[in-house]
Design an enzyme around this catalytic site. Sequence first.
Site, PDB file in Angstrom:
ATOM      1  N   THR A 132       0.771  -1.069   0.159  1.00 39.77           N
ATOM      2  CA  THR A 132       0.082  -0.104  -0.223  1.00 39.77           C
ATOM      3  C   THR A 132       0.870   1.474   0.191  1.00 39.77           C
ATOM      4  O   THR A 132       1.604   1.462   0.906  1.00 39.77           O
ATOM      5  CB  THR A 132      -0.924  -0.021   1.358  1.00 39.77           C
ATOM      6  OG1 THR A 132      -1.713  -1.205   1.351  1.00 39.77           O
ATOM      7  CG2 THR A 132      -1.846   1.262   1.503  1.00 39.77           C
ATOM      8  N   GLU A 133       0.660   2.145  -1.035  1.00 37.64           N
ATOM      9  CA  GLU A 133       1.312   3.421  -1.169  1.00 37.64           C
ATOM     10  C   GLU A 133       2.851   3.315  -0.657  1.00 37.64           C
ATOM     11  O   GLU A 133       3.528   3.931  -0.270  1.00 37.64           O
ATOM     12  CB  GLU A 133       0.780   4.226  -0.145  1.00 37.64           C
ATOM     13  CG  GLU A 133      -0.729   4.493   0.047  1.00 37.64           C
ATOM     14  CD  GLU A 133      -1.257   5.249  -1.174  1.00 37.64           C
ATOM     15  OE1 GLU A 133      -0.707   6.234  -1.783  1.00 37.64           O
ATOM     16  OE2 GLU A 133      -2.285   4.733  -1.675  1.00 37.64           O
TER      17      GLU A 133
END
Lengths: 429, 404
Positions: B146-147
């Site tokens: 994530t990110e």
Amino acid sequence: MKVLMFGWEFPPHISGGLGTACYGLVKGLVHHKQDIIFVVPKLWGDEEPVADFVNASDVEIDYRETKFIDTWQNLTYLEINSYLVPYLGPQEFEKYTDYTMHHRSDVEESVFSNKYEFSGKYGKNLMEEVARYALVATQIAKSKDHDLIHAHDWLAFPAGIAAKQMSGKPLICHIHATQYDRAGEGGAQGPVYEMEKAGLLAADHVVAVSHLTRNLVIEKYGVDPDRVSVLHNAVLDASIIESKVKKKVPEKIVTFLGRITFQKGPEYFVEAAKKVIDRDPNVRFVMAGNGDLLNRMIERVAELGMGTKFHFTGFLKGQDVDDMYAMSDVYVMPSVSEPFGIAPLEAVRHNTPVIISKQSGVSEVLRNAIKIDFWDVDAMADAIFALLHYQSIAKMFKELGSEELKNLKWEHVAAKLVTVYQKLHQEQP
Amino acid sequence: MRTICFYFQVHQPFRVKPYRFFDIGEDHYYWDDYLNKSVIRKVAQKCYLPMNALLLEMIQQFPGKFKVAFAISGVCLDQFEAYAPDVLDSFRRLVATGQVELLAETDAHALCSLKSKAEFTRMVENHQAKIKRLFNGYEPKVFRNTELVYSDKIGAMVADMGFKGMLTEGAKHILGWKSPNFVYHNSLNPDLKVLLKNFQLSDDIAFRFSDKSWSEHPLTIEKFVNWMNAVPKEQEVVNLFMDYETFGEHQWAETGIFEFMRLLPGAILAHTNFSFSTPSEVLANAKAVAPIQVPIPISWADEERDLTAWLGNDLQNEAFTKLYEVEKRMAEIDDEELQRDWNYLQTSDHFYYMSTKFFSDGAVHAYFSPYDTPYDAFINYMNVLSDFILRVKRYEDAKVATEA
């Protein structure tokens, strides 16, 4: 710059936010080396000597000055109708509406007397006092040297206009509240509105206390947008107040503190309270203040059957106000129309988390607050519930709020005002 | 080998509907179907469909030569299935060319890698299964968190799950004098190779492309080709990682971003000695030059490249802590709706909306948030979470009652 400033009240003798704002502004201006001649209808002698004060009650007017006649003729619309003084409590208000004005010749005689003792309050002779104040302004403008004239709110606008007619110096009208804020859409009539409009249109420049008020002045009073600046209010003292007051009930306390009038939106607070109490018995609501809607609020609270959880304190002042803030777990200002609204900043000083309406000028400068539409009772109830149950918001408001207050200083406001002064001074022919 | 590695993040959260405290205990459906559908349809029209068509065209024009990679979050795939099967089909066509790689991630685009190895592993497995089901048995080999959230520990967990490589940010503070244009390896487990985003060149496209105040504006193909040729010749791989929504959504079609991307492959292949590779190919062909030390987690967000956009204030920490308090209990719960909500509530975007950095780091945060203020976002989420926790409790009580 030498500024001839007309106000209506000055601390410590104040009944509203206007006097406090004038005080802060004058202090800020003095900080920036401006010379202020501050005129008030009545001096009490215990004002802090921050300016060159002029007591309008001491000023004798000179009948030989023909400009008085012009001023008076411009003010003959000042006939008193009922419902135009918004600052009264319910009892006073009732008395006031029964009151009818003497025949005009009586007023004329009184206003034109050699000397006149102002009450400096917002009583039944208000219109008469406003008129006399304008005459005095002419006299002062003639005798006191100045570069600019600065008048605060409608009470002083006729004085500002009169002074400008005498000296020809640029006039700034500073608008702290309008009749629209006080009376809603019905505000567009009557002498107060007329005086506001006359002042705003006669002014060389208008200063509004928020973008909200600036827009109102442009839309409802037809003032040229290029002539209106925004100067938000500030706080005199940004320090955090550590109170020793302990609340005496185990429940959380949610507070409304202000005049109980249409403008302040007390009925939305009552409706939101009902929604919260229905879900959470562990909370009490307090409505502190007085005003023409007080009785209606008491009735509504009874009607909703929450009398044991919803309390009215009546008008609070001095230490009681501080204690009330300190005891509160949440402070709500649901104003329908609030040109600025300094009270939430006081709540922040007490580390009390605040909910404010988006229809308030203070919402333009205060970030660490929950902002709702005044009519959105669901959102208001939701915000109250959240502040009572989710600890981190209150924690963050405490940490960040005091930082934020430090940026809201009167010196900053005054610095901006000085640039407005300089521009006007240079522009004059 | 000199190569460019394009990777695009495709993600849309399930946004929560306005949910008041008096809905707690009454209303157990949290998702703003109308808003979510409108966003998916809007972005489909502006970005996913036209950009997928463009990439397919480029792939066909340069067979075996032009390659890209995607990580599509599970919550985004769920929404494609529900609202945009046409988008899902266009991704399938791209994957079928063999020149497009799909990466693994957490199903909900969550931050669970910071909290729990068990939940992290579960979410990655769920995402793997979803990809397999939707893309004809496809099995991702490379991981993207994530990110681009990464730390030594997270990398080690990813290695334990059997991945050979992982993508992250080439953050200045971890690289120091080193270049992102090499392959590195995890400092705890050298078997895991790490690809670092070249944030200069990536952000030139993703953030600055249409920024008129940027001294290099407008970004032309010639300029970009020159920059690529200026990369020191010993440096092997330039990782261009960005949000897929860059194309047509963050940078509108009017900025010329599509034309830029249409011309780029041909220009790179003709005028530089760079090729295009998928992450798997980079990992297979390049040797790791050194370990990369990341004791404190990084991400690709904001100037600081840290986690403060999601877990930087009291609001976010309270919500995050409260959410993961139920983690252990969720393992015992066999209820489809509760599991779905547990999944969707973990999506990182909910925490991003609560960031007070938007007061200073303004535009970017405000742009992505459906809320006026972080406080509104927090209140709404906490109301929903309160109801969710209540449901978990009720489920447990009912279970105890039937067992008794």
